[in-house]
Design a protein around this motif. Structure first.
Motif, PDB file in Angstrom:
ATOM      1  N   GLY A 156      19.707 -67.282 -50.494  1.00  0.00           N
ATOM      2  CA  GLY A 156      19.492 -67.270 -49.044  1.00  0.00           C
ATOM      3  C   GLY A 156      20.798 -67.109 -48.302  1.00  0.00           C
ATOM      4  O   GLY A 156      21.803 -67.743 -48.627  1.00  0.00           O
ATOM      5  N   GLY A 157      20.791 -66.267 -47.305  1.00  0.00           N
ATOM      6  CA  GLY A 157      21.990 -66.029 -46.521  1.00  0.00           C
ATOM      7  C   GLY A 157      22.306 -67.177 -45.580  1.00  0.00           C
ATOM      8  O   GLY A 157      21.411 -67.872 -45.108  1.00  0.00           O
ATOM      9  N   PRO A 158      23.556 -67.421 -45.292  1.00  0.00           N
ATOM     10  CA  PRO A 158      23.953 -68.516 -44.401  1.00  0.00           C
ATOM     11  C   PRO A 158      23.880 -68.101 -42.940  1.00  0.00           C
ATOM     12  O   PRO A 158      23.625 -66.949 -42.613  1.00  0.00           O
ATOM     13  N   ARG A 159      24.107 -69.052 -42.098  1.00  0.00           N
ATOM     14  CA  ARG A 159      24.180 -68.773 -40.671  1.00  0.00           C
ATOM     15  C   ARG A 159      25.636 -68.483 -40.289  1.00  0.00           C
ATOM     16  O   ARG A 159      26.562 -69.048 -40.859  1.00  0.00           O
ATOM     17  N   THR A 160      25.808 -67.612 -39.325  1.00  0.00           N
ATOM     18  CA  THR A 160      27.144 -67.244 -38.900  1.00  0.00           C
ATOM     19  C   THR A 160      27.780 -68.380 -38.104  1.00  0.00           C
ATOM     20  O   THR A 160      27.097 -69.289 -37.624  1.00  0.00           O
ATOM     21  N   ASP A 161      29.092 -68.282 -37.943  1.00  0.00           N
ATOM     22  CA  ASP A 161      29.795 -69.282 -37.137  1.00  0.00           C
ATOM     23  C   ASP A 161      29.275 -69.276 -35.704  1.00  0.00           C
ATOM     24  O   ASP A 161      29.141 -70.331 -35.070  1.00  0.00           O
TER      25      ASP A 161
ATOM     26  N   TYR B 296      26.400 -63.023 -53.777  1.00  0.00           N
ATOM     27  CA  TYR B 296      26.180 -63.550 -52.435  1.00  0.00           C
ATOM     28  C   TYR B 296      24.925 -64.401 -52.331  1.00  0.00           C
ATOM     29  O   TYR B 296      24.630 -64.943 -51.265  1.00  0.00           O
ATOM     30  N   GLY B 297      24.188 -64.517 -53.436  1.00  0.00           N
ATOM     31  CA  GLY B 297      23.019 -65.403 -53.440  1.00  0.00           C
ATOM     32  C   GLY B 297      21.795 -64.862 -52.741  1.00  0.00           C
ATOM     33  O   GLY B 297      20.869 -65.619 -52.467  1.00  0.00           O
ATOM     34  N   HIS B 298      21.776 -63.559 -52.463  1.00  0.00           N
ATOM     35  CA  HIS B 298      20.594 -63.008 -51.790  1.00  0.00           C
ATOM     36  C   HIS B 298      19.407 -62.976 -52.742  1.00  0.00           C
ATOM     37  O   HIS B 298      19.544 -62.659 -53.923  1.00  0.00           O
TER      38      HIS B 298
END
Length: 755
Positions: A304-309, A4-6
């Protein structure tokens, strides 16, 4: 495979044994010393062999400075979520943003019931956990002003007041194994926190699959959910049964596999052995970081985590969010931190993006980006300003709070370099141990950058001048991105303009000030019945005019409410520790009106203007008018009293200037008003803007000679002409043409370079 790239994090999972109560704390301190990121403790409130985990967390937070702390996991049935929300937020504020929240639905129900908890079925426990998360998140969300009504059958609040807001975006990590709990993680949580010892082969993959499906169904990106894992094992010379029973390299190989194939971003080692803890931190962790980083670079995986929809949907049209320079801390409307950054102390804003640079290079990058975006640009130091111009609607806010250092440049001359993002309360506290002070405001929450470029009328003004009078150098980023360090000999014209009109010319990143040796002052606070308002104002004004310059004073008058008449409070400072002289000087003020309260003390100046934490929620947007008064004549006092009694002004503030302020030549700084003795500000609610303007222009304005823009919200262009006399304004226009010909800095009573 699922990475997940964290960004990887590593921590410890410690036993809170009560037999040796300091052992767990010592291991927490050791965890920090060896460079780990996280310390967690078991939470079993029904277990008398264990310390209370929440008490232990607070103790460990006080003994550490960097690591984050959490329970692994909180026993929710015995810790009411509304109280828990405030406890966690409080620890986060006290620890500087280091608290996290691990939550469990409950186990060992006989023990829970024995402690007074309510036994729940598995399905009820899941519902209760979901309701608890809603309550906790709602109480943390201070961007909403309405009382919170949330929850359901098991956990609920009905009209609870929100807050406090945590210092950082606290993660809610849920310990989960069964399908309903995994789906809850996907819908509501920030992290999944199982223990490896309780999992069967394939359970991590199946759990990730369930969480990801629930997240997508809820409109969330699965990468927004951190995957944590409690691990345990032994370090041995040769491999034995078990993936984490063997030499260091075996541990490294297994953790790398778990990170890259099962998406684990945080590994939490369960151990109470200092040797194993050191081995893990010093030998395993660096190797895992290096190998995972190399594999991600090869695969092109970004961290880095993405932003939610849902968060993406709140973005502002016309702002290119993908073009933000790398390395800048960014807060968008969909982010949880947005509620604490969108507004100022006085004004509610809805900026499209908030940029938080950490150094001057970050300011340059942020300014370059901001210039290419749609909408206004606001520059913020601490957000206390009355005008509220350090926020906006739909534009960019460049917030320099990250530039908050206070450093002594020269001990002999008491020269101090102060970051523009610091508050004056922080500055006063930093200088107090040396017995130094700087002439600043009367409130510790005011930011350095705004005040040190506007003027600065404080409670040392008559003794030591305005804040800008102690500024001896500054660093400023101009509209073209160039960085200039200026003083009386290096770019003196720009240095002149920054002291009084700095918000029009650039972004100041630090100022150097000449502190004064002032270990203690005498502070007197008096409260008066102000029914006879005119006489009180006149007597206070006469007291100030007749006092020695060691005396500076603030008069605060408010209209009555709930059957009470108007009340006045005076805050008066003697700039020194000579109590006999101070008492003699203050004594005439006792007769200003019927005295309701009187307190006096000797205190460091930090006791007058100390650190203040303010909620930047725009809760009280005022209309204000400002003026500078040459002297307090009987007619001026009468008209100010009439203004307060008119009802359109709910509050008056009158500050003493004069003294050292008047010693400075009018052309020495862009703040040219050097003969007046008082600064007056009147405040009313925004709905009464027209009424306040009318009454001010009729009653107070005829007595004024100039104004101080920091206390003014009237947008009419003639206010600029009152703030800057003609020769000063002409000089500023010429300077503006040289340093900001495109009028980039146009939000704070802009000086049009075209004239």
């Amino acid at each position: 495979m699922a990475d997940y790239g964290h960004e990887l994090a590593f921590g410890t999972f410690l036993t809170p044994q009560s037999a040796d109560p300091h052992a767990a704390v010592a291991l927490a301190v050791l965890s920090e010393e060896v460079g780990l990121d996280l310390v967690t403790f078991q939470d079993h409130p029904y277990q008398p062999a264990f310390l209370d985990t929440w008490t232990l967390l607070t103790w460990a937070a006080a003994r550490t400075t960097r690591v984050h702390l959490a329970a692994d996991v909180i026993n929710l049935p015995l810790r009411p979520p509304a109280v828990l929300a405030r406890s966690v937020a409080s620890l986060d504020l006290l620890s500087g943003g280091r608290a996290e929240l691990g939550l469990g639905a409950g186990a060992f129900w006989d023990a829970i019931e024995a402690m007074g908890g309510t036994r729940l079925t598995p399905g009820q426990a899941v519902d209760a956990l979901s309701q608890a998360i809603d309550v906790i998140r709602g109480l943390w969300d201070t961007s909403e002003r309405s009382p919170l009504r949330a929850g359901g059958e098991h956990h609920h609040v009905h009209g609870a007041k929100r807050g406090p807001a945590p210092a950082h975006d606290i993660g809610i990590w849920v310990g989960a194994y069964k399908p309903r709990m995994l789906r809850l993680v996907g819908r509501q949580a920030d992290g999944w926190l199982p223990s490896l010892g309780r999992l069967q082969p394939g359970d991590l993959a199946r759990g990730n699959e369930a969480i990801d499906a629930a997240a997508r169904e809820a409109g969330r990106d699965p990468r927004a959910i951190r995957r944590l894992l409690n691990i345990g094992g032994r370090f041995t010379v040769v491999s034995e049964d078990g993936a984490l029973v063997g030499p260091v390299q075996q541990w490294v190989d297994e953790l790398v596999r778990l990170a890259l194939e099962d998406g684990i971003g945080t590994f939490v080692l369960g151990t109470d052995d200092p040797h194993d803890l050191r081995t893990f931190a010093e030998q395993v962790v660096p190797a895992v970081r290096d190998q995972v980083a190399a594999a991600r670079a090869t695969a092109g995986t970004t961290e880095g985590g993405p932003r939610t929809d849902a968060a993406l949907a709140r973005r502002t049209e016309g702002i290119d969010y993908d073009a933000v320079p790398p390395g800048l801390d960014v807060v968008e409307p969909g982010d949880r931190r947005y509620g604490g950054l969108r507004s100022t102390y006085m004004r509610r804003g809805t900026p499209g993006i908030v940029l938080l640079p950490r150094d001057v290079d970050g300011v340059v990058a942020a300014l370059g980006y901001a210039r290419s975006q749609r909408g206004p640009l606001a520059v913020r130091s601490a957000g206390h300003g009355i005008s509220g111009r350090s926020t906006n609607d739909g534009g960019v806010v460049l917030d320099v709070r990250g530039l908050a250092r206070v450093d002594v440049v020269d001990e002999t001359t008491r020269r101090v370099r102060i970051g523009a993002g610091a508050t004056w309360g922080q500055v006063s506290a930093a200088l107090a141990p040396r017995g130094w002070s700087v002439a600043a405001v009367d409130h510790g929450g005011v930011g350095v950058g705004g005040l040190a470029t506007a003027g600065g009328i404080g409670l040392l003004a008559r003794a030591h001048g305005l804040t800008i009078d102690q500024v001896v150098a500054a660093e400023v980023v101009l509209a073209d991105g160039s960085v200039h360090q200026v003083d009386a000999t290096h770019e003196p014209e720009l240095f002149w303009g920054l002291r009084g009109a700095g918000g029009n010319l650039g972004i100041v990143t630090w100022v150097e000030m000449q502190a004064v040796e002032l270990p203690d002052v005498v502070l007197a606070t008096m409260v008066f019945d102000a029914t006879e308002t005119t006489g009180l104002i006149a007597r206070w004004g006469r007291f100030v005019e007749e006092s020695p310059r060691e005396v500076s004073s603030l008069l605060h008058l408010s209209t009555g409410h709930r059957g009470r008449g108007p009340v006045a409070q005076t805050t008066t400072v003697w700039a020194g520790d000579d109590t006999q002289a101070a008492v003699a000087a203050f004594e005439p003020l006792l007769g200003a009106g019927p005295l309701l309260d009187h307190r006096a003390q000797v205190t460091p100046f930090a006791g007058v203007v100390g650190p203040v934490e303010e909620h930047q929620d725009g809760a009280a947007p005022p209309a204000s008018r400002s003026g500078l008064l040459p002297r307090m004549s009987a007619i001026a006092a009468a008209d100010l009293g009439t203004l307060l009694g008119s009802g359109v002004a709910t509050m008056l503030q009158v500050r003493a200037v004069g003294g050292a302020v008047n010693d400075v030549a009018p052309d020495a700084t862009a703040y040219a008003h050097r003969h007046q003795l008082f600064s007056v500000a009147a405040f009313g609610g925004l709905p009464d803007r027209a009424g306040l303007d009318t009454e001010w222009d009729r009653l107070a304005h005829p007595h004024m000679d100039g104004l101080y823009l920091a206390f003014e919200t009237d947008p009419r262009p003639q206010r600029l002409l009152e703030a800057y006399p003609p020769r000063t304004l002409a000089r500023l226009r010429a300077l503006k043409r040289a340093v900001d010909p495109e009028n980039v800095f146009d939000q704070n009573y802009p000086i049009d370079p075209r004239g």
